[in-house]
Write an enzyme that holds these catalytic residues in place. Structure first.
Site, PDB file in Angstrom:
ATOM      1  N   ASP A  14       0.725  -1.173   0.002  1.00  0.00           N
ATOM      2  CA  ASP A  14       0.099  -0.097   0.028  1.00  0.00           C
ATOM      3  C   ASP A  14       0.972   1.288   0.055  1.00  0.00           C
ATOM      4  O   ASP A  14       2.048   1.280   0.589  1.00  0.00           O
ATOM      5  CB  ASP A  14      -0.870   0.159   1.156  1.00  0.00           C
TER       6      ASP A  14
ATOM      7  N   ASP B  83      -7.027  -1.395  -4.501  1.00  0.00           N
ATOM      8  CA  ASP B  83      -8.039  -1.101  -3.435  1.00  0.00           C
ATOM      9  C   ASP B  83      -9.120  -0.085  -3.962  1.00  0.00           C
ATOM     10  O   ASP B  83     -10.151  -0.079  -4.035  1.00  0.00           O
ATOM     11  CB  ASP B  83      -7.464  -0.588  -2.086  1.00  0.00           C
TER      12      ASP B  83
END
EC number: 3.4.23.36
Length: 196
Positions: free
Chosen positions: A155, A169
């Site tokens: 991330d 995401d």
């Protein structure tokens, strides 16, 4: 009479008219199959683009940003900061990485099952976003450390006072929002519109 029916296209025997029990002809099936293929191609195209953008961005982040200080994009409101997330969204469930892998695999299977009857372009886009995002994070879970099916997702998009996320995401969230909108509008994946 039979000659006139042949010329104007009316069947002599109504039971042998080329339709199935639902009233669809072979020509209708061919048209629908063509429409379905175009929508499946759209789904796969969106999925490939989402997947490649996610994969490329993660490779770049790992190569250039990991173990480096965050990069301010918009002051401290938005940063690029590399982290490894073994859990789900917001870092929840770090001990359940294998479960998330199974869930992602299940989502992919469901998308392919729905795709068999896909005649709606908006649904193709939504499902393509979900598929690309699910594949992006599943790739991390399978191939990244600490091991197969236990990998931590990369991330890097870090808004201020929010969870850090990635492009996969984002694709999943956008696809999910689009599905909710389509459902509220009464549009089914097969192109049927319900006006309740």
């Amino acid at each position: 009479m039979a000659e006139a029916e042949r010329i104007i296209g009316m069947p002599e025997n109504p039971d042998v008219d080329g339709t199935d029990e639902g009233g669809s002809t072979a020509a209708d099936a061919a048209v629908n199959a063509g429409r379905g293929k175009r929508k499946i191609l759209a789904l796969l195209s969106v999925a490939v683009v989402a997947y490649l953008l996610d994969l490329g961005s993660k490779m770049l982040v790992v190569a250039k940003l990991e173990h480096q200080p965050p990069i301010d994009i918009i002051g401290d409101w938005l940063q690029f900061r590399a982290i490894r997330n073994p859990g789900a969204a917001f870092g929840i469930g770090e001990a359940f990485t294998v479960i998330f892998t199974i869930i992602a695999t299940g989502v992919i299977v469901v998308i392919f099952r729905i795709a068999r009857k896909l005649y709606s372009l908006p649904w193709a886009i939504a499902l393509g976003l979900l598929l690309g995002g699910a594949l992006g994070n599943l790739t991390d879970r399978i191939f990244r450390a600490p091991g197969v099916f236990e990998g931590a997702v990369v991330d890097f998009i870090a808004p201020k006072n929010s969870a850090v996320f990635n492009l996969a995401d984002s694709a999943i969230v956008c696809g999910g929002i689009l599905i909710v909108i389509l459902s509220f509008k009464g549009l089914d994946p097969d192109g049927t519109v319900h006006k309740d």
